[in-house]
Design a protein around this motif. Structure first.
Motif, PDB file in Angstrom:
ATOM      1  N   THR A  63     -39.023   4.056 -16.844  1.00 45.70           N
ATOM      2  CA  THR A  63     -40.238   3.321 -17.196  1.00 45.70           C
ATOM      3  C   THR A  63     -40.070   2.612 -18.536  1.00 45.70           C
ATOM      4  O   THR A  63     -40.499   1.464 -18.712  1.00 45.70           O
ATOM      5  N   GLN A  69     -46.670   2.667 -12.520  1.00 43.76           N
ATOM      6  CA  GLN A  69     -46.635   4.019 -11.967  1.00 43.76           C
ATOM      7  C   GLN A  69     -48.085   4.528 -11.961  1.00 43.76           C
ATOM      8  O   GLN A  69     -48.862   4.218 -12.857  1.00 43.76           O
ATOM      9  N   ASP A  80     -42.835  -0.070 -10.746  1.00 44.50           N
ATOM     10  CA  ASP A  80     -42.528   1.288 -11.209  1.00 44.50           C
ATOM     11  C   ASP A  80     -43.038   2.310 -10.196  1.00 44.50           C
ATOM     12  O   ASP A  80     -44.237   2.547 -10.118  1.00 44.50           O
TER      13      ASP A  80
END
Ligand SMILES: Nc1ncnc2c1ncn2[C@@H]1O[C@H](COP(=O)(O)OP(=O)(O)OP(=O)(O)O)[C@@H](O)[C@H]1O
Ligand SMILES: [Mg+2]
Length: 324
Positions: free
Chosen positions: A43, A84, A162
């Motif tokens: 990330t 994410q 992500d």
């Protein structure tokens, strides 16, 4: 298209860098997948590309332009970002969530709405059904689709994704992957894609970047990595079924023995045939089903060769026998 040169990031108070000596290129229209265990820095790498995190050192170029000299807000509007945990705004409707970037870009209302409806359909949602709902009223898979639609809204040439299919069950995940690969055939976006799932990485990636403890341990196409893993870490990451994964990426035609004089019919092989472009894994399944140790290989409706169990075994021993 994207060139990252020796970037490093140490978070305040950390003993060691989260990302160190990371250098890679992503070619235009390719999906570059970053794969590695939790906490390895995936990330952080992604967020340095759109400057949500500033590197301590190193350079990042997009189309030859130094990202660190660009206005971060302008930069981010040209890069779609699927974060994410999806990250939809909870108090805005699905339509409003997808319209976020067009809104920032001050698109006219009609154009924005048309684009939002088109995108929701594109990612497999019914605009009339979900458009006015709020994120908590959607399933995990639906929310992930909205996340992808939102990132695509302003048609950015670059996408950072992500774990975009992380929060769903395996069956929905496979469906989302397939749908996305189909979209990508027409979109041809330049994509940085993060996952910790090696199967997803091999399936989605034109190119893999394998990361461990903030550093790149290997880069290459999926077949390059599978056939020559750099070290024990990569070997373990690829899993015990590395041979089967290789067979999934190897075309039957590449291992067949060509016929000198092609037979007119498939009689000698009892109709047990695969197409030359099909993976060897399919040929193996065909052999098992037909209780045979060979299959005929076709190009269109012409039989062009034969693939035997022995030649598959020899190939596997050759490419995966000795590891790193
Ligand atoms: N904002 C932050 N402040 C301090 N440390 C951070 C910050 N963001 C990440 N880290 C640390 O940097 C390291 C890399 O984190 P990162 O989020 O990049 O990992 P990741 O590979 O994406 O992991 P995951 O697969 O769990 O999402 C970790 O040790 C993490 O704790
Ligand atoms: Mg992460």
């Amino acid at each position: 298209m994207i060139r990252v040169d020796n970037i490093k990031k140490t978070f305040p108070g950390a003993n060691s860098p989260a990302v160190d000596q990371v250098t890679f290129n992503v070619n235009e229209g390719n999906i570059c997948v970053f794969v590695g265990p939790s906490g390895c820095g995936k990330t952080t790498i992604l967020r340095m590309i759109n400057r949500l995190i500033e590197p301590d050192q190193g350079d990042i170029f997009i189309n030859g332009k130094d990202v660190l000299e660009m206005n971060p807000a302008t930069l981010r509007r040209t890069i779609g970002y699927v974060i994410q945990q999806i990250g939809l705004l909870p108090h805005r409707t699905i339509e409003a969530n997808v319209a976020l970037v067009p809104g920032l870009l001050k698109w006219p209302r009609d154009k924005t709405r048309q684009r939002v409806l088109e995108l929701l359909e594109m990612v497999g949602l019914r605009p009339g059904e979900v458009g006015h709902k709020y994120p908590h009223q959607l399933s995990g898979g639906q929310m992930q689709r909205v996340g992808v639609a939102r990132a695509l809204a302003a048609d950015p040439p670059i996408m950072l994704m992500d774990e975009p299919f992380g929060a769903v069950d395996p069956i929905v995940r496979i469906r989302l992957q397939d749908e996305f690969l189909r979209l990508q055939q027409t979109f041809k976006k330049t994509i940085c894609f993060v996952t910790h799932d090696i199967n997803e990485a091999i399936k989605m990636g034109d190119y893999l970047v394998i990361v461990n403890q903030g550093r790149i341990v290997q880069m290459g196409t999926p077949i390059e990595v599978l056939t020559s893993p750099a070290d024990d870490f990569v070997l373990r990451l690829l899993g015990d079924d590395r041979g089967v994964k290789i067979l999934d990426l190897t075309r039957s035609g590449s291992l067949m023995e060509s016929f000198q004089a092609p037979p007119k019919t498939s009689a000698g092989i009892n109709g047990c045939i695969v197409q030359a472009i099909q993976p060897v894994k399919i040929a193996l399944e065909m052999m098992m089903k037909n209780n045979s140790d060979q299959v005929g290989v076709c190009s269109g409706d012409k039989i062009v060769g034969i693939l035997t169990w022995n030649s598959i075994k020899a190939h596997i021993n050759r490419v995966s026998g000795d590891g790193p």
